[in-house]
Enzyme design. Structure first.
Site, PDB file in Angstrom:
ATOM      1  N   GLY A   1      -4.739  -1.639   0.695  1.00 43.62           N
ATOM      2  CA  GLY A   1      -3.990  -2.765   1.216  1.00 43.62           C
ATOM      3  C   GLY A   1      -2.501  -2.609   0.961  1.00 43.62           C
ATOM      4  O   GLY A   1      -2.020  -1.520   0.645  1.00 43.62           O
ATOM      5  N   LEU A   2      -1.774  -3.724   1.063  1.00 39.76           N
ATOM      6  CA  LEU A   2      -0.320  -3.661   0.899  1.00 39.76           C
ATOM      7  C   LEU A   2       0.062  -3.761  -0.576  1.00 39.76           C
ATOM      8  O   LEU A   2       0.617  -4.759  -1.011  1.00 39.76           O
ATOM      9  CB  LEU A   2       0.349  -4.792   1.683  1.00 39.76           C
ATOM     10  CG  LEU A   2       0.766  -4.451   3.117  1.00 39.76           C
ATOM     11  CD1 LEU A   2       1.669  -5.522   3.671  1.00 39.76           C
ATOM     12  CD2 LEU A   2       1.477  -3.102   3.192  1.00 39.76           C
ATOM     13  N   HIS A   3      -0.240  -2.749  -1.350  1.00 44.22           N
ATOM     14  CA  HIS A   3       0.150  -2.769  -2.756  1.00 44.22           C
ATOM     15  C   HIS A   3       1.561  -2.216  -2.880  1.00 44.22           C
ATOM     16  O   HIS A   3       2.266  -2.018  -1.898  1.00 44.22           O
ATOM     17  CB  HIS A   3      -0.868  -2.013  -3.615  1.00 44.22           C
ATOM     18  CG  HIS A   3      -0.961  -0.562  -3.296  1.00 44.22           C
ATOM     19  ND1 HIS A   3      -0.318   0.390  -4.029  1.00 44.22           N
ATOM     20  CD2 HIS A   3      -1.597   0.086  -2.307  1.00 44.22           C
ATOM     21  CE1 HIS A   3      -0.561   1.572  -3.497  1.00 44.22           C
ATOM     22  NE2 HIS A   3      -1.329   1.419  -2.461  1.00 44.22           N
ATOM     23  N   MET A   4       1.977  -1.961  -4.120  1.00 42.64           N
ATOM     24  CA  MET A   4       3.354  -1.570  -4.413  1.00 42.64           C
ATOM     25  C   MET A   4       3.963  -0.533  -3.451  1.00 42.64           C
ATOM     26  O   MET A   4       4.977  -0.780  -2.825  1.00 42.64           O
ATOM     27  CB  MET A   4       3.365  -1.023  -5.848  1.00 42.64           C
ATOM     28  CG  MET A   4       4.721  -0.664  -6.335  1.00 42.64           C
ATOM     29  SD  MET A   4       5.586  -2.146  -6.847  1.00 42.64           S
ATOM     30  CE  MET A   4       7.229  -1.549  -6.837  1.00 42.64           C
TER      31      MET A   4
END
Lengths: 87, 567
Positions: free
Chosen positions: A13-16
């Site tokens: 997903g949209l992690h760091m």
């Protein structure tokens, strides 16, 4: 204003890291870039807000661009998400 | 002795440097000269960026690029318009810089720490790290310079932040003890990358110790001794030497072929549970995958995985392994592994019930979806199909018939696959062991699952603590069974592997060499250990030991003999 719905394909997903890639790529545009997800709006130029949105793999997000270079900004943003944000 | 979490293996003995937590309290005040306060804030941000960039560079050079990403993440966060932007707004509203930093960071910490995602919760500790660094700069607090500690130092801290870790000089720090953090925390990851023994989450350790106290850090067991007496020290000096020697010896086996002392090559494979684990198998120098458990595909989803989903997962693993073999075990559900949406009936004796190949053959559509996924992936590498819990010859025949059916369908659809894909049996029931010679005529290979083989041979429920003393692969009956299975495979000219925990057991390995095992499949982290043990035994020595071991009547005698003979 222009917008498009895309699916997030990154494994995590949209992690760091993907959030950093995304915000760095859309920041140079003059247009506002917003992500609509789960009924909330998030500033696409902010890594922190993108992460706070907690967008998981296979989620559908709407990217909204508004401003003088909105078409180019949207094209870039969509391309990035669809290509997996360098993950 | 104090107990903590073993986070990085090895033994460290040294003198303590206690890293004191600074008092970072401040008085919140209204600001008159807002421009001056903004300038003070901006120069603190600049200093933070410069220091962080330097640390990132240090970590990249001394540890690695992956570890440096933690610090680069801090840089990205502080550069974020929301972070510094919100702080600036608060200063413009008359707050002091310290209050602005604290309020904005605390807001994000609160947000991230509530998330379900582990990775996101980790971000909360990153932001807390940023907050502390910024406050230290604003308040003019100087940290101990960890890069200047004397050789032989054991660092003791409440928490080791990445910024502290980045200053560690590997030659001078022999151990790390903290009060918080687990095996996957930043400090643990960095300690392991630096190969410094570390024990984390030791309660109140910063209050127990003083500077210059002597400490022993046993990062393998998670034990810490403070000012131990001479006996304990000398005991640990020996342990430390043994550990260092063993590590050095293991590294010699990296990239080497797996051979017995008299030069017979055997295969050393890995057990994996997801396609990602295949990377680990490669990193750990595994020569293939001897057991790819396919259950993850069925457990992670609320529905049956489609043929495409399965194909993609198998293909991913095979492509990571390159030209190396990947043995995929078909669905092994039931028993202790339940999958909610399959609505399996509750059974009186699940381990003796409707599970694994029994379930699959009764549900050919589900099984064929998996077999087709595997066959399609076989076009991309070297795959073998392994059937779990076989008890009668009919089962392996039926599976082979289904595989042929799938091949025909795929051929008609013009989809490519490996025409010669091998189908083998797991031998893990007493019945399969007793008819191993008959099964060997049907199967292309055997793989012994020692965990279930022990359970079924000994009639012992693996999970029942009252009878745990019976559950041992060293029981004479289990050893005889293993010997017979390998002999039957050898006689029929098919390869025999082992994918249970016993395959990596230093006590079991000489017996397996004697019995003639062809392939050992182990947890990736045990590859080098297994390769090292295998290299120490010749067939003749192993035969002599096995003959003695098999003549003994009890498990205790067998284990005592093997321990006494261990190399």
């Amino acid at each position: 204003m222009v917008s498009k719905v895309v699916k997030v394909t990154n494994e995590q997903g949209l992690h760091m890291r993907p959030a950093t890639v995304f915000s760095a790529a859309v920041t140079p545009f003059d247009s506002d870039v917003k992500i609509l997800f789960n009924g909330n709006q998030f500033d696409g130029k902010s890594v922190m807000m993108l992460m706070a949105a907690c967008i998981k793999k296979d989620s559908e997000i709407e990217i909204q661009c508004d401003g003088p270079d909105e078409e180019a900004a949207l094209a870039k943003a969509v391309e990035l998400v669809e290509s997996g944000l360098g993950d | 002795m104090y107990k903590g979490i073993e986070a990085s293996r090895g033994i460290g003995i040294g003198s303590i440097c206690l890293i004191v937590e600074h008092d970072l309290t401040f008085e919140s005040k209204q600001i008159e000269d807002k421009e001056a306060e903004k300038a003070r804030f901006n120069s603190a941000i600049d200093k933070f960026k410069a220091e962080t960039a330097e640390m990132a560079e240090n970590i990249r050079k001394n540890i690695g690029p992956k570890e440096a990403e933690i610090m680069e993440g801090h840089l990205a966060m502080i550069a974020d318009p929301t972070m510094a932007g919100e702080m600036t707004k608060m200063i413009e509203a008359g707050q002091c810089a310290e209050a602005a930093v604290t309020a904005v960071c605390d807001m994000f910490i609160g947000m991230f720490s509530k998330m379900e995602d582990d990775m996101m919760r980790q971000r909360a500790s990153d932001i807390s790290d940023i907050k502390i660094s910024l406050l230290k700069i604003l308040l003019g607090v100087e940290d101990i310079d960890i890069s200047k500690v004397a050789p032989g130092t054991v660092l003791v801290a409440h928490d080791l932040t990445p910024s502290m870790t980045s200053q560690i000089v590997k030659e001078n720090v022999v151990g790390i003890i903290t009060e918080v953090g687990g095996k996957t925390s930043h400090s643990a990851i960095l300690a392991r990358a630096l190969e410094i023994p570390a024990v984390l989450s030791v309660p109140n350790i910063t209050e127990i110790v003083k500077d210059k106290d002597t400490a022993i850090v046993d990062g393998t067991e998670g034990d810490v001794y403070i000012n131990p007496d001479g006996d304990v020290v000398s005991q640990y000096v020996i342990k430390r030497e043994e550990f260092i020697r063993a590590q050095a010896e293991l590294k010699n086996f990296l990239g080497k072929e797996t051979k017995t002392a008299d030069g017979k090559s055997v295969e050393l494979f890995c057990n994996i549970g997801t396609p990602k684990d295949a990377k680990k198998a490669i990193e750990c120098d595994g020569e293939g995958v001897g057991l790819f458990r396919s259950e993850f595909l069925f457990m992670d989803k609320p529905h049956l995985p489609t043929e495409d989903e399965q194909f993609e997962a198998y293909k991913e693993a095979v492509e990571i392994m390159g030209d190396k073999t990947v043995i995929i075990r078909t669905l092994d559900i039931g028993g202790d592994k339940e999958i909610p949406y399959m609505n399996l009936e509750k059974e009186e004796n699940p381990f003796l019930g409707f599970r694994a190949v029994r379930y699959c053959l009764a549900n050919p559509e589900i099984y064929k979806t998996q077999l087709r996924g595997i066959l399609r992936a076989s076009a991309y590498g070297k795959i073998k199909i392994m059937v779990p819990l076989v008890t009668v010859v009919d089962e392996i025949r039926s599976v082979k018939a289904l595989v042929e059916e799938c091949k025909k369908e795929l051929k008609a659809e013009g989809v490519s696959f490996d025409e010669n894909i091998q189908v083998g049996c797991m031998i893990e029931t007493a019945s399969a062991s007793l008819i191993a010679d008959l099964l060997a005529k049907e199967a292309d290979f055997f793989s012994i699952g020692t965990n279930d083989l022990t359970q079924y041979t000994m009639s012992v429920d693996r999970g029942n603590a009252n009878i745990a003393y019976l559950y041992s692969a060293f029981q004479p009956s289990v050893l005889r069974s293993i010997k017979n299975i390998i002999a039957a495979g050898n006689a029929a000219g098919i390869p025999v592997g082992m994918c249970g925990e016993a395959a990596a057991d230093p006590l079991m390995i000489p017996l397996l060499i004697s019995f003639g095992l062809d392939e050992y499949s182990v947890n990736p982290v045990l590859v080098l250990t297994a390769r090292c043990i295998i290299s120490k035994w010749s067939k003749a020595e192993a035969d002599a030991l096995a003959e003695k071991a098999l003549s003994l009547s009890t498990e205790a005698e067998v284990v005592a003999l093997l321990k006494a003979s261990a190399k």
